[in-house]
Design a protein around this motif. Structure first.
Motif, PDB file in Angstrom:
ATOM      1  N   GLU A  18       0.835  -1.215   0.000  1.00 52.83           N
ATOM      2  CA  GLU A  18       0.000   0.000   0.000  1.00 52.83           C
ATOM      3  C   GLU A  18       0.861   1.253   0.000  1.00 52.83           C
ATOM      4  OE1 GLU A  18      -4.042  -1.588   2.275  1.00 52.83           O
ATOM      5  OE2 GLU A  18      -2.301  -0.959   3.469  1.00 52.83           O
ATOM      6  N   VAL A  19       1.990   1.214   0.717  1.00 55.40           N
ATOM      7  CA  VAL A  19       2.918   2.349   0.698  1.00 55.40           C
ATOM      8  C   VAL A  19       3.419   2.564  -0.729  1.00 55.40           C
ATOM      9  CG1 VAL A  19       5.079   3.306   1.581  1.00 55.40           C
ATOM     10  CG2 VAL A  19       3.607   1.982   3.106  1.00 55.40           C
ATOM     11  N   CYS A  20       3.768   1.476  -1.401  1.00 56.37           N
ATOM     12  CA  CYS A  20       4.222   1.578  -2.794  1.00 56.37           C
ATOM     13  C   CYS A  20       3.143   2.180  -3.690  1.00 56.37           C
ATOM     14  CB  CYS A  20       4.619   0.202  -3.320  1.00 56.37           C
ATOM     15  SG  CYS A  20       6.170  -0.446  -2.674  1.00 56.37           S
ATOM     16  N   GLN A  21       1.909   1.755  -3.488  1.00 58.02           N
ATOM     17  CA  GLN A  21       0.804   2.291  -4.295  1.00 58.02           C
ATOM     18  C   GLN A  21       0.668   3.799  -4.098  1.00 58.02           C
ATOM     19  OE1 GLN A  21      -2.365  -0.448  -2.868  1.00 58.02           O
ATOM     20  NE2 GLN A  21      -2.716  -0.913  -5.027  1.00 58.02           N
ATOM     21  N   ALA A  22       0.719   4.232  -2.840  1.00 53.22           N
ATOM     22  CA  ALA A  22       0.589   5.656  -2.544  1.00 53.22           C
ATOM     23  C   ALA A  22       1.748   6.444  -3.138  1.00 53.22           C
ATOM     24  CB  ALA A  22       0.510   5.871  -1.032  1.00 53.22           C
ATOM     25  N   MET A  23       2.954   5.915  -3.019  1.00 53.45           N
ATOM     26  CA  MET A  23       4.123   6.579  -3.615  1.00 53.45           C
ATOM     27  C   MET A  23       3.971   6.678  -5.131  1.00 53.45           C
ATOM     28  SD  MET A  23       7.355   4.904  -1.554  1.00 53.45           S
ATOM     29  CE  MET A  23       7.847   5.484   0.085  1.00 53.45           C
ATOM     30  N   SER A  24       3.515   5.593  -5.744  1.00 54.97           N
ATOM     31  CA  SER A  24       3.347   5.577  -7.203  1.00 54.97           C
ATOM     32  C   SER A  24       2.362   6.650  -7.651  1.00 54.97           C
ATOM     33  CB  SER A  24       2.858   4.198  -7.668  1.00 54.97           C
ATOM     34  OG  SER A  24       3.818   3.203  -7.408  1.00 54.97           O
ATOM     35  N   GLU A  25       1.256   6.783  -6.928  1.00 54.01           N
ATOM     36  CA  GLU A  25       0.262   7.804  -7.284  1.00 54.01           C
ATOM     37  C   GLU A  25       0.863   9.195  -7.194  1.00 54.01           C
ATOM     38  OE1 GLU A  25      -3.532   7.498  -5.371  1.00 54.01           O
ATOM     39  OE2 GLU A  25      -3.558   5.311  -5.534  1.00 54.01           O
ATOM     40  N   GLY A  26       1.632   9.423  -6.131  1.00 51.53           N
ATOM     41  CA  GLY A  26       2.266  10.731  -5.972  1.00 51.53           C
ATOM     42  C   GLY A  26       3.234  11.044  -7.093  1.00 51.53           C
ATOM     43  N   ILE A  27       4.000  10.052  -7.530  1.00 53.17           N
ATOM     44  CA  ILE A  27       4.948  10.243  -8.637  1.00 53.17           C
ATOM     45  C   ILE A  27       4.212  10.505  -9.946  1.00 53.17           C
ATOM     46  CG2 ILE A  27       6.705   9.091 -10.060  1.00 53.17           C
ATOM     47  CD1 ILE A  27       7.501   7.530  -7.482  1.00 53.17           C
ATOM     48  N   ARG A  28       3.183   9.702 -10.220  1.00 53.55           N
ATOM     49  CA  ARG A  28       2.456   9.830 -11.497  1.00 53.55           C
ATOM     50  C   ARG A  28       1.771  11.189 -11.643  1.00 53.55           C
ATOM     51  NH1 ARG A  28       4.695   6.118 -14.467  1.00 53.55           N
ATOM     52  NH2 ARG A  28       4.295   3.963 -13.899  1.00 53.55           N
ATOM     53  N   GLU A  29       1.367  11.777 -10.527  1.00 54.42           N
ATOM     54  CA  GLU A  29       0.745  13.103 -10.592  1.00 54.42           C
ATOM     55  C   GLU A  29       1.721  14.150 -11.112  1.00 54.42           C
ATOM     56  OE1 GLU A  29      -2.511  12.675  -6.930  1.00 54.42           O
ATOM     57  OE2 GLU A  29      -0.663  13.811  -6.642  1.00 54.42           O
ATOM     58  N   VAL A  30       3.007  13.921 -10.906  1.00 51.78           N
ATOM     59  CA  VAL A  30       4.028  14.883 -11.332  1.00 51.78           C
ATOM     60  C   VAL A  30       4.665  14.465 -12.648  1.00 51.78           C
ATOM     61  CG1 VAL A  30       6.179  16.052 -10.680  1.00 51.78           C
ATOM     62  CG2 VAL A  30       4.511  15.428  -8.912  1.00 51.78           C
ATOM     63  N   ILE A  31       5.008  13.189 -12.754  1.00 49.30           N
ATOM     64  CA  ILE A  31       5.675  12.669 -13.953  1.00 49.30           C
ATOM     65  C   ILE A  31       4.883  11.457 -14.438  1.00 49.30           C
ATOM     66  CG2 ILE A  31       7.877  11.895 -14.950  1.00 49.30           C
ATOM     67  CD1 ILE A  31       9.283  13.009 -12.478  1.00 49.30           C
ATOM     68  N   PRO A  32       3.880  11.666 -15.268  1.00 45.83           N
ATOM     69  CA  PRO A  32       3.004  10.563 -15.681  1.00 45.83           C
ATOM     70  C   PRO A  32       3.728   9.399 -16.340  1.00 45.83           C
ATOM     71  CG  PRO A  32       2.042  12.682 -16.271  1.00 45.83           C
ATOM     72  CD  PRO A  32       3.439  12.966 -15.809  1.00 45.83           C
ATOM     73  N   ASP A  33       4.827   9.680 -17.038  1.00 51.63           N
ATOM     74  CA  ASP A  33       5.525   8.617 -17.754  1.00 51.63           C
ATOM     75  C   ASP A  33       6.774   8.127 -17.014  1.00 51.63           C
ATOM     76  OD1 ASP A  33       7.005  10.904 -18.060  1.00 51.63           O
ATOM     77  OD2 ASP A  33       7.395  10.627 -20.209  1.00 51.63           O
ATOM     78  N   ALA A  34       6.866   8.401 -15.712  1.00 57.16           N
ATOM     79  CA  ALA A  34       8.032   7.964 -14.939  1.00 57.16           C
ATOM     80  C   ALA A  34       8.131   6.445 -14.946  1.00 57.16           C
ATOM     81  CB  ALA A  34       7.933   8.469 -13.506  1.00 57.16           C
ATOM     82  N   ALA A  35       9.354   5.947 -14.948  1.00 52.10           N
ATOM     83  CA  ALA A  35       9.590   4.501 -14.791  1.00 52.10           C
ATOM     84  C   ALA A  35       9.581   4.199 -13.291  1.00 52.10           C
ATOM     85  CB  ALA A  35      10.924   4.124 -15.410  1.00 52.10           C
ATOM     86  N   ILE A  36       8.668   3.336 -12.880  1.00 51.65           N
ATOM     87  CA  ILE A  36       8.518   3.027 -11.454  1.00 51.65           C
ATOM     88  C   ILE A  36       8.646   1.522 -11.243  1.00 51.65           C
ATOM     89  CG2 ILE A  36       6.988   3.105  -9.452  1.00 51.65           C
ATOM     90  CD1 ILE A  36       5.629   5.547 -10.707  1.00 51.65           C
ATOM     91  N   VAL A  37       9.560   1.148 -10.389  1.00 47.93           N
ATOM     92  CA  VAL A  37       9.713  -0.254  -9.991  1.00 47.93           C
ATOM     93  C   VAL A  37       9.194  -0.385  -8.567  1.00 47.93           C
ATOM     94  CG1 VAL A  37      11.312  -2.158  -9.547  1.00 47.93           C
ATOM     95  CG2 VAL A  37      11.713  -0.598 -11.479  1.00 47.93           C
ATOM     96  N   VAL A  38       8.171  -1.210  -8.389  1.00 49.62           N
ATOM     97  CA  VAL A  38       7.531  -1.400  -7.085  1.00 49.62           C
ATOM     98  C   VAL A  38       8.117  -2.643  -6.423  1.00 49.62           C
ATOM     99  CG1 VAL A  38       5.355  -1.929  -5.936  1.00 49.62           C
ATOM    100  CG2 VAL A  38       5.423  -0.232  -7.772  1.00 49.62           C
ATOM    101  N   LEU A  39       8.720  -2.453  -5.252  1.00 45.57           N
ATOM    102  CA  LEU A  39       9.405  -3.554  -4.579  1.00 45.57           C
ATOM    103  C   LEU A  39       9.130  -3.489  -3.072  1.00 45.57           C
ATOM    104  CD1 LEU A  39      11.312  -5.745  -5.759  1.00 45.57           C
ATOM    105  CD2 LEU A  39      13.218  -4.400  -4.889  1.00 45.57           C
ATOM    106  N   PRO A  40       7.929  -3.882  -2.640  1.00 43.31           N
ATOM    107  CA  PRO A  40       7.632  -3.879  -1.203  1.00 43.31           C
ATOM    108  C   PRO A  40       8.658  -4.730  -0.460  1.00 43.31           C
ATOM    109  CG  PRO A  40       5.708  -4.544  -2.499  1.00 43.31           C
ATOM    110  CD  PRO A  40       6.844  -4.479  -3.437  1.00 43.31           C
ATOM    111  N   MET A  41       9.086  -4.270   0.699  1.00 41.41           N
ATOM    112  CA  MET A  41      10.162  -4.938   1.417  1.00 41.41           C
ATOM    113  C   MET A  41       9.720  -5.363   2.822  1.00 41.41           C
ATOM    114  SD  MET A  41      12.703  -5.012  -0.750  1.00 41.41           S
ATOM    115  CE  MET A  41      14.239  -5.206   0.144  1.00 41.41           C
ATOM    116  N   ALA A  42      10.540  -6.183   3.436  1.00 46.12           N
ATOM    117  CA  ALA A  42      10.328  -6.628   4.812  1.00 46.12           C
ATOM    118  C   ALA A  42      11.682  -7.001   5.387  1.00 46.12           C
ATOM    119  CB  ALA A  42       9.369  -7.818   4.857  1.00 46.12           C
TER     120      ALA A  42
END
Length: 383
Positions: A18-42
């Motif tokens: 969910e943190v990754c999802q929220a971060m992704s939304e924030g990035i896309r609002e600024v840079i719609p075509d940004a390359a985003i790699v989602v890697l939830p960690m533990a």
């Protein structure tokens, strides 16, 4: 720009995904075509199995197993997409969280259910096990797990013993199963305690599981006796190996009964997610957790993420609910910039419902700033 998003969970409010999802939304609002790699960690503890299963393109499964007191419960484990690797957390079957406070008694509890999960995964085709051993309710040296996999523990009259903490002292013979499992096992273990002694499983961790002083003494004697029988009959002397005291001696049991390898949880997670490979061509790493404090400084997840990024000169941004360390502490960790996601001072009760928006908005602000700096720098080069 390429962003690698590698946060831990925000405990009590957001999963790492969910943190990754929220971060992704924030990035896309600024840079719609940004390359985003989602890697939830533990860090190898709670939630690790689910994250590694997701990363491996697999899915979670359930099995009916014994809880620490032998009652049937439903426990989850993960299987990779090819079915060859299983991701198991012992806490789902043998964890302290499964007991009421008045039920906590490491003389009576057992890791049998953890062994059942391993057996279940093996029957489904898994031949590689990633086993997290945090949060246990047990101090049985791993004999419960072993019993579920076909090992027998007999007393001096050749009666089969119930594999729990109080019966370790009664073991006279250990009989291997007719067929051993063809498995490779990696244990996520950040505890360095030996099996027994003043820094061992009984003295250090027994009281957390409900043991009083007399119980601790009884468990200590049992762990020493178990190690003695293993050394006497199998020629294996591993009781002082760091980590054998983890999870009430399950570290010892995993080493002996499963021929496992004990590894830092963060190392396992970073290996399984191919973290360093994901850093290729990355411009920024975004990480974070619910609270960045003294425990973060002593922990290994964010330090591991930042250290790997730092080797490749990649800036690391950390978001959190509460930021409770100094800039010098952050610099020591390898964090380029850290900030709280909270828009104003608030209680934890107030903060939890707004955590998602806080992560998204804070990411938006930071990425907008980074983007502006990049544009300004590019324009300066042409003037």
């Amino acid at each position: 720009m390429k962003f690698l998003l590698a946060p831990d969970k925000f405990r009590g409010s957001l999963t790492a995904y969910e943190v990754c999802q929220a971060m992704s939304e924030g990035i896309r609002e600024v840079i719609p075509d940004a390359a985003i790699v989602v890697l939830p960690m533990a860090d190898g503890g709670e939630g690790t199995a689910e994250i590694l299963t997701l990363n491996a393109g697999g899915k979670m499964h359930t099995a009916i197993v014994s809880d620490p007191l032998g009652r049937n419960i439903e426990a989850e484990y993960g299987l990779s997409s090819d079915g060859k690797t299983a991701f198991i957390e012992m806490a789902t079957a043998s964890g302290l969280r499964l007991l009421q406070s008045e039920e906590r008694n490491p003389l009576k509890t057992t890791t049998f259910g953890t062994g059942q999960l391993i057996e279940e995964a093996y029957q489904k085709g898994a031949r590689h096990i990633i086993l997290g051993i945090g949060g246990s309710a047990t101090t049985d040296g791993g004999i419960g797990m072993a019993a579920a996999l076909g090992w027998q523990f007999l007393d001096s009259d050749e009666n089969t013993l119930s594999p729990n903490g109080e019966n370790m002292i009664k073991i006279d013979q250990i009989l291997p199963p007719n067929e051993s499992l063809s498995l490779t096992v990696e244990v996520a273990c950040d505890v360095t305690a030996p099996l027994f002694g003043q820094e061992g499983a009984a003295y250090i961790y027994g009281p957390q599981k409900g043991a009083d002083a007399m119980m601790v003494t009884q468990l200590e004697e049992g762990l020493q006796h178990l190690a003695l029988v293993v050394k006497r009959d199998f020629g294996v002397d591993i009781a002082q190996v760091p980590g054998t005291g983890a999870a009430g001696g399950l570290g010892f049991g995993a080493l002996f009964f499963l021929k496992a390898i004990l590894k830092e949880g963060v190392k396992i997670v970073m290996e399984q997610t191919h973290f360093e490979e994901q850093l290729i061509d990355t411009d920024f790493v975004f990480t974070g957790e619910g609270k960045i404090d003294e425990q973060t400084l002593q922990g290994k997840l964010i330090a591991g993420i930042a250290g790997a990024a730092q080797k490749q000169n990649i800036p690391v941004v950390a978001l959190c609910g509460a930021l409770m360390v100094s800039p010098s502490d952050l610099n020591q960790l390898g964090i380029t910039y850290a900030t709280s996601i909270l828009p104003r001072p608030m209680t934890l009760h107030e903060a939890i419902p707004v955590a998602y928006e806080g992560v998204k908005n804070t990411t938006h602000y930071l990425v907008n700033l980074l983007n502006q700096v990049k544009i300004t720098h590019r324009n300066d080069q042409f003037t």
